[in-house]
Write a protein that holds these residues in place. Structure first.
Motif, short mmCIF file in Angstrom:
data_model
loop_
_atom_site.label_atom_id
_atom_site.label_comp_id
_atom_site.label_asym_id
_atom_site.label_seq_id
_atom_site.Cartn_x
_atom_site.Cartn_y
_atom_site.Cartn_z
N ALA A 199 0.84 -1.21 0.00
CA ALA A 199 0.00 0.00 0.00
C ALA A 199 0.87 1.25 0.00
O ALA A 199 0.55 2.24 -0.67
CB ALA A 199 -0.92 -0.01 1.21
N LEU A 200 1.96 1.22 0.72
CA LEU A 200 2.87 2.36 0.76
C LEU A 200 3.53 2.58 -0.59
O LEU A 200 3.74 3.72 -1.02
CB LEU A 200 3.93 2.16 1.85
CG LEU A 200 3.44 2.27 3.29
CD1 LEU A 200 4.49 1.71 4.25
CD2 LEU A 200 3.13 3.72 3.65
N ASP A 201 3.87 1.50 -1.28
CA ASP A 201 4.48 1.62 -2.60
C ASP A 201 3.53 2.25 -3.61
O ASP A 201 3.97 2.87 -4.59
CB ASP A 201 4.92 0.24 -3.11
CG ASP A 201 6.16 -0.28 -2.38
OD1 ASP A 201 6.89 0.55 -1.81
OD2 ASP A 201 6.37 -1.50 -2.37
N ASP A 202 2.23 2.10 -3.37
CA ASP A 202 1.23 2.68 -4.28
C ASP A 202 0.95 4.15 -3.99
O ASP A 202 0.28 4.82 -4.79
CB ASP A 202 -0.09 1.90 -4.18
CG ASP A 202 0.02 0.50 -4.78
OD1 ASP A 202 0.95 0.28 -5.59
OD2 ASP A 202 -0.79 -0.37 -4.40
N GLU A 203 1.45 4.64 -2.85
CA GLU A 203 1.20 6.02 -2.48
C GLU A 203 2.14 6.95 -3.25
O GLU A 203 3.34 6.67 -3.40
CB GLU A 203 1.42 6.23 -0.98
CG GLU A 203 0.37 5.58 -0.10
CD GLU A 203 -0.95 6.31 -0.17
OE1 GLU A 203 -0.96 7.55 -0.15
OE2 GLU A 203 -1.99 5.61 -0.26
N PRO A 204 1.63 8.08 -3.76
CA PRO A 204 2.50 9.04 -4.46
C PRO A 204 3.33 9.85 -3.47
O PRO A 204 2.95 10.06 -2.32
CB PRO A 204 1.49 9.93 -5.19
CG PRO A 204 0.27 9.89 -4.33
CD PRO A 204 0.21 8.51 -3.75
#
Length: 349
Positions: A199-204
């Motif tokens: 989920a963190l990797d998907d955050e801009p």
């Protein structure tokens, strides 16, 4: 995840001997262990500083029988991936785990580790490196709830029973429901770790990132345990009231004396201050200024065992506070009489 969101049957390995702990240390030092999930259960209600009762550790995988030395006496440690370490039975041996927690190549996955990090320092001289706190990750992701129960339900489909969170972890043997609760806290935590990382990797941007969680987790690890100091003026907060007359000199003296007695007694008997004499009871005694042990104990029902055991001493502190106020009032009156030229005991006109 397991069907139905429950850990697989078989339970965790209970570690309560130095030999088994030594084997566990070897298992955790194996090349395939790159992350470990860790949690602690502690007891503080009847202890001044508190102490760790149980350590839960989980790794990603069980080893196959073909990977295990046939001569290994504790094969169950290699054949399972969840471990419950009895830190009461192994208190002096737990420092064997220092190498694991100090190994920066192994990620220690914990949830809400602020207290756990300090407890590890206090009880075992263990300092944590390379921490990933899933609670901090939940905050960074602005999840609806940052609690472990929410993460387990959201990412593992597991409904955690938190009724044991404040249970008495000193019990031995621990009942099956408490064992299951303890195991579940770490069994799914590496899965939660994977999910929140994704989920963190998907955050801009960089504000919500794996790096930002690791940075805030490092701040948690940098904290150092220190003994809670005695705050001699703390009684003022307990005695403060929003309505009614301000406390008299005797009430203030009594509250200060009781505050000092409670801290001294709790430290000497390794009891929590709340169990020794709750704030509300301390304030009630100071305001009422009871003149006998019976009156004293009648104010606090049920009376804490420490208050009953030290009833005579506490009653003496109350009477001393009253006596000091009466003496001070007498001195003030005699001083005023002298200044006004009145005879001692004369009635003012």
């Amino acid at each position: 995840f397991p069907e139905g969101g429950a850990p697989p049957p078989g339970g965790a390995v209970w570690i309560d001997t130095p030999e088994a702990l030594g084997v566990l240390v070897r298992r955790l030092g194996a090349e395939d262990v790159k992350e470990v999930a860790v949690d602690l259960e502690a007891h503080s209600h009847h202890s001044f500083a508190g102490f760790v009762c149980l350590m839960q550790i989980s790794v990603r995988r069980e080893m196959c029988k073909e990977e295990i030395d046939p001569k290994e006496e504790h094969q169950e440690i290699f054949l399972k991936r969840d471990y419950l370490v009895d830190t009461l039975a192994l208190r002096s041996e737990i420092p064997l785990l220092r190498s694991l927690f100090a190994d920066a190549s192994v990620v220690k996955v914990m949830h809400g580790a602020d207290s756990d990090v300090l407890w590890l320092q206090r009880d075992f001289g263990i300092y944590v490196t390379n921490l990933f706190d899933t609670g901090r990750a939940a905050r960074v992701l602005s999840l609806r709830s940052c609690g472990l129960a929410h993460l387990l339900r959201e990412y593992a489909g597991f409904a955690a029973d938190k009724t044991h969170q404040l249970g008495d972890w000193r019990r031995r043997p621990l009942p099956p429901d408490m064992l299951a609760y303890a195991r579940s806290d770490t069994h799914f935590l590496l899965d939660v770790y994977d999910a929140v990382r994704a989920a963190l990797d998907d955050e801009p941007g960089d504000e919500a990132s794996v790096r930002s969680v690791l940075d805030t987790s490092r701040t948690v690890c940098s904290r150092r345990y220190s003994v809670d100091p005695f705050r001699p003026d703390g009684w003022r907060r307990v005695l403060r009231t929003r309505r009614g007359a301000p406390p008299s000199d005797a009430q203030c003296r009594c509250a200060a004396a009781l505050w000092d007695w409670r801290d001294r007694t709790a430290r000497a008997e390794d009891e929590s201050v709340a169990a020794t004499c709750p704030d509300a009871a301390l304030a009630r005694i100071a305001r009422a200024l009871p003149r006998s042990i019976a009156s004293l104990l009648g104010l606090v029902r049920p009376a804490p065992p420490a208050l009953v055991a030290h009833g005579e001493e506490v009653a003496g502190l109350v009477l001393e506070s009253i006596r000091e106020q009466e003496e001070n009032e007498g001195v003030r009156k005699r001083t005023l009489d002298a200044l006004l030229g009145r005879a001692p005991g004369a009635i003012p006109a």
